[in-house]
Write an enzyme that holds these catalytic residues in place. Structure first.
Site, PDB file in Angstrom:
ATOM      1  N   ARG A  41       0.803  -1.222   0.000  1.00  0.00           N
ATOM      2  CA  ARG A  41       0.000   0.000   0.000  1.00  0.00           C
ATOM      3  C   ARG A  41       0.839   1.276   0.000  1.00  0.00           C
ATOM      4  NH1 ARG A  41      -5.240  -0.369   3.931  1.00  0.00           N
ATOM      5  NH2 ARG A  41      -6.368  -1.928   2.718  1.00  0.00           N
ATOM      6  N   GLU A 101     -11.929   6.669  17.159  1.00  0.00           N
ATOM      7  CA  GLU A 101     -10.838   7.199  16.334  1.00  0.00           C
ATOM      8  C   GLU A 101     -10.198   8.421  16.997  1.00  0.00           C
ATOM      9  OE1 GLU A 101     -11.814   7.303  12.162  1.00  0.00           O
ATOM     10  OE2 GLU A 101     -10.065   8.543  11.690  1.00  0.00           O
TER      11      GLU A 101
HETATM   12  C1  LIG Z   1     -15.677   5.927   4.164  1.00  0.00           C
HETATM   13  C2  LIG Z   1     -15.065   5.191   5.319  1.00  0.00           C
HETATM   14  C3  LIG Z   1     -15.000   3.807   5.303  1.00  0.00           C
HETATM   15  C4  LIG Z   1     -14.457   3.104   6.377  1.00  0.00           C
HETATM   16  N1  LIG Z   1     -14.463   1.736   6.356  1.00  0.00           N
HETATM   17  C5  LIG Z   1     -14.052   1.046   7.449  1.00  0.00           C
HETATM   18  C6  LIG Z   1     -14.180  -0.367   7.504  1.00  0.00           C
HETATM   19  O1  LIG Z   1     -14.656  -0.997   6.580  1.00  0.00           O
HETATM   20  N2  LIG Z   1     -13.760  -1.006   8.627  1.00  0.00           N
HETATM   21  C7  LIG Z   1     -13.238  -0.340   9.697  1.00  0.00           C
HETATM   22  O2  LIG Z   1     -12.885  -0.969  10.688  1.00  0.00           O
HETATM   23  N3  LIG Z   1     -13.121   1.002   9.662  1.00  0.00           N
HETATM   24  C8  LIG Z   1     -13.510   1.708   8.571  1.00  0.00           C
HETATM   25  N4  LIG Z   1     -13.381   3.075   8.557  1.00  0.00           N
HETATM   26  C9  LIG Z   1     -12.959   3.761   9.795  1.00  0.00           C
HETATM   27  C10 LIG Z   1     -14.076   3.724  10.829  1.00  0.00           C
HETATM   28  O3  LIG Z   1     -15.319   3.851  10.182  1.00  0.00           O
HETATM   29  C11 LIG Z   1     -13.935   4.845  11.856  1.00  0.00           C
HETATM   30  O4  LIG Z   1     -12.649   4.884  12.378  1.00  0.00           O
HETATM   31  C12 LIG Z   1     -14.925   4.652  13.009  1.00  0.00           C
HETATM   32  O5  LIG Z   1     -16.236   4.464  12.526  1.00  0.00           O
HETATM   33  C13 LIG Z   1     -14.883   5.860  13.930  1.00  0.00           C
HETATM   34  O6  LIG Z   1     -15.924   5.784  14.875  1.00  0.00           O
HETATM   35  P1  LIG Z   1     -16.093   6.941  15.948  1.00  0.00           P
HETATM   36  O7  LIG Z   1     -17.333   6.667  16.685  1.00  0.00           O
HETATM   37  O8  LIG Z   1     -14.814   7.098  16.675  1.00  0.00           O
HETATM   38  O9  LIG Z   1     -16.241   8.280  15.077  1.00  0.00           O
HETATM   39  P2  LIG Z   1     -17.382   8.709  14.011  1.00  0.00           P
HETATM   40  O10 LIG Z   1     -18.200   7.574  13.570  1.00  0.00           O
HETATM   41  O11 LIG Z   1     -16.678   9.498  12.972  1.00  0.00           O
HETATM   42  O12 LIG Z   1     -18.346   9.652  14.857  1.00  0.00           O
HETATM   43  C14 LIG Z   1     -17.933  10.888  15.367  1.00  0.00           C
HETATM   44  C15 LIG Z   1     -19.156  11.743  15.610  1.00  0.00           C
HETATM   45  O13 LIG Z   1     -18.771  12.913  16.338  1.00  0.00           O
HETATM   46  C16 LIG Z   1     -19.513  14.020  15.869  1.00  0.00           C
HETATM   47  N5  LIG Z   1     -18.793  15.241  16.219  1.00  0.00           N
HETATM   48  C17 LIG Z   1     -17.590  15.662  15.742  1.00  0.00           C
HETATM   49  N6  LIG Z   1     -17.257  16.839  16.290  1.00  0.00           N
HETATM   50  C18 LIG Z   1     -18.262  17.189  17.148  1.00  0.00           C
HETATM   51  C19 LIG Z   1     -18.499  18.306  18.006  1.00  0.00           C
HETATM   52  N7  LIG Z   1     -17.632  19.335  18.082  1.00  0.00           N
HETATM   53  N8  LIG Z   1     -19.652  18.342  18.729  1.00  0.00           N
HETATM   54  C20 LIG Z   1     -20.551  17.337  18.648  1.00  0.00           C
HETATM   55  N9  LIG Z   1     -20.373  16.267  17.846  1.00  0.00           N
HETATM   56  C21 LIG Z   1     -19.238  16.178  17.110  1.00  0.00           C
HETATM   57  C22 LIG Z   1     -19.646  13.767  14.388  1.00  0.00           C
HETATM   58  O14 LIG Z   1     -20.736  14.472  13.832  1.00  0.00           O
HETATM   59  C23 LIG Z   1     -19.827  12.248  14.343  1.00  0.00           C
HETATM   60  O15 LIG Z   1     -21.183  11.884  14.339  1.00  0.00           O
HETATM   61  C24 LIG Z   1     -13.926   3.801   7.483  1.00  0.00           C
HETATM   62  C25 LIG Z   1     -13.968   5.190   7.498  1.00  0.00           C
HETATM   63  C26 LIG Z   1     -14.525   5.893   6.435  1.00  0.00           C
HETATM   64  C27 LIG Z   1     -14.544   7.387   6.478  1.00  0.00           C
END
Ligand SMILES: Cc1cc2nc3c(=O)[nH]c(=O)nc-3n(C[C@H](O)[C@H](O)[C@H](O)COP(=O)(O)OP(=O)(O)OC[C@H]3O[C@@H](n4cnc5c(N)ncnc54)[C@H](O)[C@@H]3O)c2cc1C
Lengths: 111, 561
Positions: free
Chosen positions: B287, B375
């Site tokens: 990659r 994340e």
């Molecule tokens: C297109 C894509 C495909 C992916 N595919 C995979 C996969 O197949 N397998 C895998 O393991 N991982 C994958 N990843 C990575 C994985 O999806 C993410 O790392 C994971 O879902 C993150 O989850 P989270 O709950 O930490 O954050 P998120 O799901 O990003 O949620 C964060 C939330 O915080 C909110 N937020 C941000 N700032 C503020 C604020 N100031 N005030 C209030 N709310 C706020 C946002 O609106 C959002 O709803 C992918 C990522 C992307 C972008």
């Protein structure tokens, strides 16, 4: 190519009016791409909701496009006029933004 | 408006929703806030691929094997406590999601597990067809509906965390649709705001992924770790315009069917970059080498029209394409794309962030009462992440953070004071109506700067230029928003976003400049090799309003295997 977007703007406090923007585009680009281009090139005060941009996963960009309820990210820009208006059955917030969250996910007006 | 709760969770992705559920299960009252709609704003709902966990359903497996793969990918920088937790707790969370009817794909009597790159065996579960993220989000939203004690509030953007006597005690937010300032008193605060890939021109990010949580943590006095490690995905979709598909979708295609990378002259070029003999058996190039090869072809003027490379499946018969990816072929057709007749264009895109808030095993940051998960934290994946680990990490660390935050809240008194919140409340009131340059353009400028100077391939000179430019943009932004108090005010949102994005951009550039070696996702053209002496983590804090860098202790290899 150029698309003409006739956008219904305003807030509940002020009467709504239509503003027209012309955006250059390439085939395949979405209405949402066009709205983002308007903010970037012409008028950053234009209000519309979106989060995921490309995925059609967040479902936030729903609006009235040429009179039909649809997602701004899946409808393509076209030459000539496209009319855009906020969802008619939801409370208006500003421009193309309406109150779309389920009542129990809101700060105010919980069921 | 003022609200009070035991636990405030910021961000309703996989991590935040899990944290809210676990905190409520432990008996705490919870407010789950998101700047967007609940469960829709971030990466979780967009992920279409796979989730890694050593379930042993497909082939015998153990969490230790998953850990070995995770540590290998992390290139010596993983926080092994966090990595082990991810791998050890993963299976239980995947089974809990299964019991909640997420719908993991099944084969006969067992959950299907597929073999994704970097894993030593079939380990990754998914929901058909390309529905992993939407199914995960829907399932957690349903659980939130069923739970009691969780108040969900959308359209609520957290602007700052409130700290009093060195302890987190709540937050200040803008309610976007009404324009109101909202103060929230909380005994524990959890940052679950996801990643920062919106900082880059080409990305797989949503609008809400400018890295708010990292900036919130910094301003609260917490530490960030491994911020230089941004994961770029080499063959992200570039053109033609494609909606409704995960931009990293070409990976399984290429893995299964062997797509060919061609440059703008329609010539294969991978061989020319394979001279160092690195080969993972399935691709010509690994990659990181593929990212390098595509970037160099573009630099040499041999890019595709949109500025990437062509990916061709024209050598694959239609029947074989259909057999392997039938439903996806239909979705491509809806976008006017026929792989038997045309090439698509791909390019490296910013996809995931390894770095983040530095936490202990209870997910607490260096500020008491302030937790983080998903994340938004750094450490579990070191210098590079295995595919499928990010969703598992969101579940596992989300659950842990929820438990710890509830425990803390149920034994602590509120530290809230309106006085401690007043600097941010005043900031939001201070709107200085002025003619600012278009801030939507400033966001694009910052994304271009980050892509060109702090992208996958870095040099001393480029990084120094980036830091100067970030400082200039920060000065231009000014100390007060250009507008506020309006309902759904895009100018205020841009200003608040840039305030965070610039701080976070600098938190990536500064440690990238210091790290004079190449390791995992951090590649320096002027320092191509991995240096043993750099087997250490770098830490970022805020000092007098500016980003400050500290070098962590050298990570010694564990004596045992
Ligand atoms: C297109 C894509 C495909 C992916 N595919 C995979 C996969 O197949 N397998 C895998 O393991 N991982 C994958 N990843 C990575 C994985 O999806 C993410 O790392 C994971 O879902 C993150 O989850 P989270 O709950 O930490 O954050 P998120 O799901 O990003 O949620 C964060 C939330 O915080 C909110 N937020 C941000 N700032 C503020 C604020 N100031 N005030 C209030 N709310 C706020 C946002 O609106 C959002 O709803 C992918 C990522 C992307 C972008």
């Amino acid at each position: 190519m150029k698309a003409t977007l006739e956008i219904k703007r305003g807030t509940p406090a002020a009467p709504q009016h239509v503003e027209t923007f012309v955006v250059p585009f390439e085939p395949g680009q979405s209405i949402l791409d066009g709205l983002r281009a308007v903010r970037h090139d012409t008028d950053p005060t234009l209000a519309f909701r979106f989060a995921c941009i490309n995925a059609n996963a967040c479902k936030e960009c729903m609006m009235l496009i040429d009179g039909k309820v649809d997602y701004a990210c899946t409808v393509k820009l076209k030459e000539g006029v496209t009319t855009l208006a906020p969802l008619p059955k939801k409370a208006l917030v500003r421009d193309l933004v309406t109150e779309i969250a389920p009542p129990d996910e809101r700060l105010h007006g919980r069921g | 408006m003022h609200l009070e709760t035991d636990v405030l969770v910021i961000g309703a992705g996989g991590a935040g929703m899990y944290a809210a559920l676990e905190a409520a299960r432990a008996g705490a009252s919870v407010i789950l806030a998101d700047r967007s709609l609940i469960g829709r704003g971030g990466a979780t709902v967009m992920a279409q691929m796979t989730v890694a966990a050593a379930l042993g359903e497909q082939t015998p497996d153990s969490w230790e094997f998953h850990l070995a793969d995770t540590l290998a990918a992390g290139r010596g920088l993983c926080n092994e406590t966090l990595s082990a937790m991810l791998c050890q707790d993963g299976p239980a969370r995947i089974r809990e999601m299964d019991a909640w009817k997420v719908g993991w794909a099944r084969e006969g009597d067992h959950i299907t597990q597929i073999h994704a790159p970097g894993h030593d065996r079939p380990r990754c579960v998914y929901v058909d067809v390309l529905s992993t993220g939407p199914a995960v989000s829907r399932t957690l939203r349903t659980q939130l509906n069923l739970a009691s004690g969780i108040r969900r509030i959308g359209d609520l953007a957290i602007v700052d965390i409130v700290v009093r006597d060195g302890q987190a005690c709540g937050a200040v937010a803008v309610h976007l649709s009404s324009g109101e300032t909202v103060t929230l008193a909380a005994k524990s605060v959890i940052i679950a705001t996801g990643g920062l890939t919106r900082l880059y021109r080409r990305n797989s990010a949503s609008f809400n992924m400018g890295g708010d949580g990292y900036a919130l943590a910094l301003r609260a006095g917490a530490e960030l770790i491994d911020m230089e490690f941004v994961q770029f995905f080499p063959i992200g979709h570039l053109a033609p315009r494609l909606v409704g598909m995960d931009p990293i979708m070409w990976d399984p295609f290429r893995y299964k069917l062997g797509g060919k990378l061609l440059n703008g002259d329609l010539q294969e070029f991978e061989e020319a970059y394979a001279s160092d003999g690195r080969n993972d058996g399935n691709y010509v190039l690994t990659r990181d080498r593929a990212t390098y090869a595509i970037s160099k072809e573009v630099e040499a003027g041999r890019g595709s029209p949109a500025g990437g490379a062509y990916l061709s499946f024209q050598h694959v018969p239609d029947a074989e394409l259909r057999r392997a990816f039938g439903p996806v072929i239909d979705r491509l057709a809806a976008n006017g794309i026929d792989l038997t007749k045309q090439l698509v264009e791909v390019a490296p895109i910013a996809h995931y962030h390894m770095g983040g808030v530095r936490v202990d095993a209870a997910m607490q940051s260096t500020i008491p009462g302030l937790y983080a998960c998903g994340e938004a934290i750094g450490g579990a994946n070191g210098a590079n992440r295995l595919s499928g680990n990010a969703i598992t990490e969101a579940f596992v660390f989300g659950a842990r953070a929820g438990q710890s935050a509830a425990k803390n809240a149920l034994s602590a008194a509120s530290h809230w004071s309106h006085e401690a919140a007043s600097p941010t409340v005043d900031l939001l009131r201070s709107a200085d109506k002025r003619d600012t340059p278009n801030l939507a353009v400033a966001v694009t400028d910052l994304q271009a700067l980050m892509a060109d100077k702090v992208g996958p391939f870095r040099t001393d000179e480029k990084l120094r230029e980036a830091i100067v430019e970030i400082d200039r943009m920060t000065a231009d932004l000014g100390a007060a928003p250009p507008s506020s108090g309006m309902t759904f005010d895009p100018l205020l949102i841009d200003w608040l976003d840039l305030r965070n994005m610039l701080q976070v951009a600098k938190s990536v550039a500064v440690p990238a400049l210091a790290r004079t070696e190449s390791r995992g996702a951090h590649q320096r053209d002027d320092h191509p090799g991995l240096e043993e002496a750099w087997t250490l983590n770098q830490i970022i804090t805020l000092n007098g309003g500016d980003v400050a860098l500290e070098r962590g202790a050298s990570i010694s290899k564990k004596a045992s295997a």
